[in-house]
Design an enzyme around this catalytic site. Structure first.
Site, short mmCIF file in Angstrom:
data_model
loop_
_atom_site.label_atom_id
_atom_site.label_comp_id
_atom_site.label_asym_id
_atom_site.label_seq_id
_atom_site.Cartn_x
_atom_site.Cartn_y
_atom_site.Cartn_z
N HIS A 200 -11.72 2.68 -1.05
CA HIS A 200 -11.82 3.81 -1.97
C HIS A 200 -11.46 5.11 -1.24
CE1 HIS A 200 -13.43 6.74 -4.78
NE2 HIS A 200 -13.44 5.79 -5.70
N GLU B 228 -5.78 4.49 -7.77
CA GLU B 228 -6.49 5.72 -8.08
C GLU B 228 -5.82 6.89 -7.36
OE1 GLU B 228 -11.02 4.88 -8.92
OE2 GLU B 228 -10.56 4.49 -6.82
N GLY C 3 -12.21 12.46 -10.14
CA GLY C 3 -13.27 13.44 -10.30
C GLY C 3 -12.80 14.83 -10.67
#
Length: 231
Positions: free
Chosen positions: A85, A154, A160
């Site tokens: 991530h 991503e 975010g």
């Protein structure tokens, strides 16, 4: 369609208990749903969805202060993990070598691996060739044919921020990723109830990895309902 929720460092144990109870009653056997809560909630159980860990170290146990290892995950019956991530890479300094070591270790232990990749805005601005070179580099030493691999694309600039990649950008990138692996490809990065339907319509998008929009169980349920209509 695979629908996954990454809680990151949010919610309390009691809130997660309540969330899991509501979600477990909603999800059915035809859904393919994963939830990655903070580690303190690993002892919670679910019948109708899968629970995974957001991060772990690539050893059975040992002197690795602050880390979660395979012994603990086995104790909780956890067999799903996020690796690579962008927050692990960019905030905690995990380089490609460590991501690959983690991948090899947990693949050898038969985990379902959600392997995360994504470029920065700086790379995105350099154009298609730079994006593809960068994403290809994030597959270095990764077994793209591993049967329990799930790739989550991503773009770092969309995580975010409330700004999702454009449909055309997602499609172009996922079409490229399909040339690298036949495994499921998820999109993540400001996936919201308002845009998930359009995202899941895109060719070579096999599901979504959802962050902040998954923290409200009622909102997450609605997103799962959208996914049910895309199978």
């Amino acid at each position: 369609m695979i629908i996954a929720a990454n809680f990151k460092s949010n919610l309390t144990l009691q809130k997660i208990k309540n969330y899991f109870s509501v979600l477990d009653s909603f999800v059915n056997g035809n859904d393919d749903v994963y939830v990655f809560p903070p580690f303190f909630a690993m002892q919670e159980k679910a019948k109708n969805f899968h629970i995974g860990v957001q991060n772990a170290y690539c050893e059975f146990n040992g002197a690795f202060s602050g880390e979660i290892t395979l012994e603990s995950l086995n104790d909780f019956g956890i067999k799903n993990i996020l690796i690579g991530h962008s927050e692990r890479r960019n905030i905690f300094g995990e380089n490609q070598e460590l991501c690959a070591r983690k991948f090899d270790f947990f693949a050898q232990n038969n985990f379902s691996i959600f392997y995360c990749i994504g470029e920065s805005l700086e790379t995105r601005k350099k154009g298609k060739s730079a994006i593809e070179d960068f994403l290809s580099s994030q597959f270095d030493r990764i077994d793209v044919d591993y049967e329990k691999l799930i790739v989550a694309y991503e773009p770092v600039w969309a995580i975010g921020t409330g700004v999702s990649a454009k449909i055309e950008e997602i499609e172009e990138t996922h079409n490229f990723l399909r040339t690298l692996t036949k495994r499921p490809l998820l999109y993540g990065g400001s996936v919201q109830l308002q845009n998930i339907s359009d995202i899941l319509k895109i060719k070579n998008v096999d599901g979504a990895l959802i962050g902040s929009a998954s923290l409200d169980v009622e909102n997450f349920k609605k997103m799962i309902e959208v996914a049910r209509g895309k199978k």
